[in-house]
Write an enzyme that holds these catalytic residues in place. Structure first.
Site, PDB file in Angstrom:
ATOM      1  N   SER A 124       1.242  -1.221  -0.072  1.00  0.00           N
ATOM      2  CA  SER A 124      -0.019   0.594  -0.070  1.00  0.00           C
ATOM      3  C   SER A 124       0.755   1.269   0.267  1.00  0.00           C
ATOM      4  O   SER A 124       2.130   1.037   0.614  1.00  0.00           O
ATOM      5  CB  SER A 124      -0.670  -0.117   1.027  1.00  0.00           C
ATOM      6  OG  SER A 124      -0.321   0.515   2.502  1.00  0.00           O
ATOM      7  N   ASP A 125       0.202   2.499  -0.801  1.00  0.00           N
ATOM      8  CA  ASP A 125       1.203   3.630  -0.231  1.00  0.00           C
ATOM      9  C   ASP A 125       1.139   4.055   1.389  1.00  0.00           C
ATOM     10  O   ASP A 125       0.372   3.186   1.734  1.00  0.00           O
ATOM     11  CB  ASP A 125       0.676   4.412  -0.996  1.00  0.00           C
ATOM     12  CG  ASP A 125       1.315   5.957  -0.833  1.00  0.00           C
ATOM     13  OD1 ASP A 125       2.496   5.878  -0.331  1.00  0.00           O
ATOM     14  OD2 ASP A 125       0.788   6.903  -1.809  1.00  0.00           O
ATOM     15  N   TRP A 126       1.909   5.031   1.971  1.00  0.00           N
ATOM     16  CA  TRP A 126       1.738   5.231   3.221  1.00  0.00           C
ATOM     17  C   TRP A 126       0.758   5.096   3.947  1.00  0.00           C
ATOM     18  O   TRP A 126      -0.066   6.184   3.367  1.00  0.00           O
ATOM     19  CB  TRP A 126       2.964   5.606   3.273  1.00  0.00           C
ATOM     20  CG  TRP A 126       4.212   4.754   3.933  1.00  0.00           C
ATOM     21  CD1 TRP A 126       5.002   4.980   5.314  1.00  0.00           C
ATOM     22  CD2 TRP A 126       5.070   3.931   2.860  1.00  0.00           C
ATOM     23  NE1 TRP A 126       6.249   4.033   4.608  1.00  0.00           N
ATOM     24  CE2 TRP A 126       6.347   3.504   3.708  1.00  0.00           C
ATOM     25  CE3 TRP A 126       4.894   3.266   1.498  1.00  0.00           C
ATOM     26  CZ2 TRP A 126       7.076   1.997   2.779  1.00  0.00           C
ATOM     27  CZ3 TRP A 126       5.228   1.956   1.047  1.00  0.00           C
ATOM     28  CH2 TRP A 126       6.234   1.689   2.029  1.00  0.00           C
ATOM     29  N   GLY A 127      -0.249   5.146   4.550  1.00  0.00           N
ATOM     30  CA  GLY A 127      -1.193   4.907   5.361  1.00  0.00           C
ATOM     31  C   GLY A 127      -2.481   5.112   3.737  1.00  0.00           C
ATOM     32  O   GLY A 127      -3.576   5.291   4.804  1.00  0.00           O
TER      33      GLY A 127
END
Ligand code: BGC
Length: 741
Positions: A232-235
């Site tokens: 995932s992208d961060w968050g």
């Protein structure tokens, strides 16, 4: 790289809790370690154009310091090199630096399409064109992964703006997604087998990318054959069980055990199959195979590479006999960016450069005494009048004024979009004032997103586009200005005349959580060429200190749906140089669907010595002629004539040839909802329709003038009118002939 495990236990030896724990980060940058099971932590780090390794407690916003690393030219510059070999070499150097810092996965490249020139993160992306982005992205991944370090191709997908990027829903039709926004990712997956793909924050047609099964599983894995892990992208994860079900494997960064608990509960309640968990665990464990072995990074060598790469990216936009400079030309150097260069973008990609060379530093290599300097402006806008006066005084006393203008970090960054293409007013004033007093004026630009040249373009003698060139950019600019390097960069993004002309204008950046991609396929030069809108400089434009010619173009069909292109490039000037052969296809007249007037379908950068020639051969595969057909959910090459254009850029044609392709024989399924025209046009049913129906009414409708008016009727209406007079079973038997072909 952390220590290699001695022995990994089989999956069955792990508890559900342990397995769930492996699917989210241990901290900001690492996956979870389970020492007793022989599972090591895998370390990830930004990316893309330099290593941003932080010590414990780092952040993903680029706020806390990182260790020194080489800042290579960001993608906005590398895209303009049009040189996959060069990009692969940069990728390899990045891999060596990552390996020496113990990083296993580098978070890059970014291959999102520059949909609007206003996107704050365009500096991190290659181009407005999917082929150029895909080819350079694949080269980057191949170079990087040759060192053992894995890549993370990001941000998958339709992440084309910073405004509301964590939630906005990109409303895009499937054909546009396939042809424009997914194509670069598809190319990288097919050609470079990246270790990971990073899913984007945004939603696509209402569904978060992290929970989008169509995107992460149906397309990415089942169709394209992706074998790595989706991170995932961060968050970017909102609902961990839904994400794992959709095909997400690793959530980053750590959520302090919350996601692991949710996954464990979801397995216990039956909401999530344990087999889905296992599948992702295997993919995350497989990441431990990445991570290179390398001694300390050779920063000196990489700085030299950064300089060479930067020089290959510079685009000479305009040159009325001003460049290259002679060593003894008395130059005035004007502009704050000449001594404090703007060389990279802001946000998660921000690198602590191992060294930085400004143009003023580099000038010592070239110019003798007698060089004047004036700051001309300050990025905080203070003292404008005094600085302007000083610049005018320096400009009066020179042969050529070099004005270093551009955008400061406060004007563009990850996290927000710009609202204008204009340079700061004070800089435009400076350029115009200098050009009035200096015998000749050359403007050198530094910026991550496109800037407008209007209001001053015609006042100056030359314009050199330096984008953001990385830590050695100052030296690279000097190399180009003094002619040690012959410029060979080409625009990877159109420079429009007005923001209002850009295709996403009015739709970008959307409102109330939705952004409609109403321009569909007509992105970048596809729009300008199809709508015949004038631009300042087209995609693909870039001058050289020599001249090139194209001759002996032949376009040979080598199958129903592909061709070979042969031509010769002549360097007709007196300097060695590199030319980018750009092959576009105009499928305008083929088929019933929208086809842009120009689509880049192949390119090659060739070095040609002064007075020399090089033969070039390029293959245009099936995809060069295909469009995505939403009715049959596949790529289709329509039979017909295609213009194959060898362009100097997306507008100027050097040579062209029309080729006839047999294309695909598509048998579309007919229903009673299909129109009368579709029934007549059908390759199997059309020829036998009148004989089978035996109807005077249909025969009358078939007359060309009548068919034009009645052709849009659904066949059901005609069948209703004909009723009992139709031969029994005629309609069904005809429809049956169209199924399964
Ligand atoms: C960015 C990514 C980056 C990640 C880690 C995110 O905010 O969108 O590109 O790799 O942070 O820093």
């Amino acid at each position: 790289m952390t220590e290699t495990p001695t022995r990994e236990v089989p999956l069955s030896a792990l508890t559900v809790e342990q397995k769930a724990g492996l699917l989210s980060g241990q901290d900001t940058w690492s996956t979870r370690e389970i020492a007793e099971a022989g599972i090591r932590a895998v370390r990830l780090s930004d990316g893309p154009h330099g290593l941003r390794v932080q010590e414990e407690g780092g952040d993903n916003f680029g706020m806390h310091p990182s260790l020194p690393a080489t800042c290579f030219p960001p993608a906005v510059a590398l895209g303009s090199s049009w040189d996959p070999d060069l990009v692969a070499t940069v990728g390899e150097a990045l891999g060596l630096e990552a390996a020496s810092a113990g990083v296993d996965i580098l978070l890059g490249p970014g291959v999102n399409i520059k949909r609007s020139p206003l996107c704050g993160r365009n500096f991190e992306y290659f181009s407005e064109d999917p082929l150029l982005s895909g080819v350079l992205g694949a080269a980057y991944v191949n170079g990087l992964q040759s060192t053992g370090v894995g890549a993370s191709v990001k941000h998958f997908a339709a992440n084309n703006q910073e405004a509301d990027r964590m939630r906005v829903s990109a409303e895009v039709d499937e054909r546009t997604l396939r042809e424009i926004y997914l194509a670069a990712f598809e190319h990288v997956v097919a050609e470079a087998n990246p270790a990971t793909v990073m899913c984007s924050y945004n939603r696509i047609n209402g569904t978060y990318s992290s929970e989008n099964r169509w995107l992460l599983t149906d397309v990415l894995r089942d169709e394209w054959g992706f074998r790595g892990a989706v991170v995932s992208d961060w968050g970017a994860v909102h609902n961990p069980p839904a994400a794992v079900k959709a095909g997400l494997d690793l959530e980053m960064p750590s959520t302090n055990g919350r996601s692991a608990r949710q996954l464990t509960q979801a397995v216990a309640s039956g909401e999530l199959d344990e087999s889905d968990l296992d599948r992702s665990v295997e993919r995350v464990r497989a990441l431990a195979a990445y991570g290179g072995t390398s001694g300390p990074a050779d920063f000196g060598k990489h700085h030299r590479l950064a300089r060479k790469a930067a020089a290959a990216c510079v685009v000479l936009l305009k040159n009325d006999d001003a460049l290259p400079l002679a060593k003894d030309t008395r130059v005035a150097v004007i502009g704050e960016f000449a001594r404090a260069p703007r060389f990279q973008g802001g946000g998660s990609s921000n690198v602590r450069a191992s060294e930085v060379v400004s143009f003023c530093d580099a000038l010592a290599e070239y110019a003798g005494p007698g060089v004047g300097f004036a700051a001309g402006f300050r990025t905080d806008g203070e003292d404008q009048q005094a600085l302007l006066n000083e610049a005018i005084a320096v400009a009066r006393d020179c042969e050529i004024a070099l004005v270093f203008a551009g955008l400061s970090e406060s004007e563009e960054s990850e996290g927000f979009d710009r609202t204008t293409l204009d340079l700061p007013v004070g800089q435009v004033e400076l350029i115009r004032a200098v050009s009035r007093v200096a015998p000749k004026t050359v403007v050198v630009l530094s910026h991550g997103g496109v800037v407008s040249l209007e209001g001053w373009h015609d006042d100056v003698d030359a314009i050199v586009d330096g984008f953001l060139l990385g830590q050695a950019g100052g030296a690279a600019i000097a190399d180009v200005l003094y002619g040690v390097v012959n410029p060979s960069g080409k625009l990877a993004e159109t420079i429009p005349l007005r923001l209002e002309d850009t295709p996403a204008f009015g739709n970008f950046p959307g409102e109330r959580g939705r952004v409609v991609y109403g321009e569909r396929l007509l992105v970048g030069y596809r729009s300008f060429s199809t709508r015949k809108v004038a631009v300042r400089y087209p995609f693909g434009h870039g001058l050289s200190y020599t001249d090139f010619g194209i001759r002996d173009l032949t376009v040979t069909p080598i199958a129903r749906d592909r061709v070979r292109v042969n031509l010769v490039v002549d360097n007709v000037g007196d300097r060695d140089g590199a030319h980018v052969v750009q092959v576009y296809v105009d499928a305008g007249s083929c088929g019933e669907v929208l086809r842009p007037a120009r689509e880049l379908r192949a390119f090659a950068k060739v070095n040609v010595v002064a007075g020399g020639s090089e033969a070039v051969e390029l293959n245009l595969d099936r995809r060069a002629f295909a469009y995505w057909d939403t009715e049959i959910s596949d790529w289709v090459v329509t039979p017909g004539e295609y213009r194959v254009i060898v362009g100097r850029d997306a507008v100027a044609v050097d040579a062209e040839s029309v080729v006839e392709l047999a294309g695909d024989e598509i048998t579309r399924v007919l229903t009673l909802g299909s129109t009368v025209q579709e029934w007549f046009d059908h390759p199997i049913v059309g020829p036998v329709l009148l004989d089978t129906f035996q109807s005077d009414l249909l025969a009358a409708i078939a007359q060309p003038g009548t068919l034009r008016v009645m052709g849009t009727l659904p066949m059901q209406k005609v069948v209703n009118i004909l009723g009992e007079s139709l031969p029994a079973g005629a309609v069904d038997s005809l429809m049956a002939m169209t199924v399964g072909g």
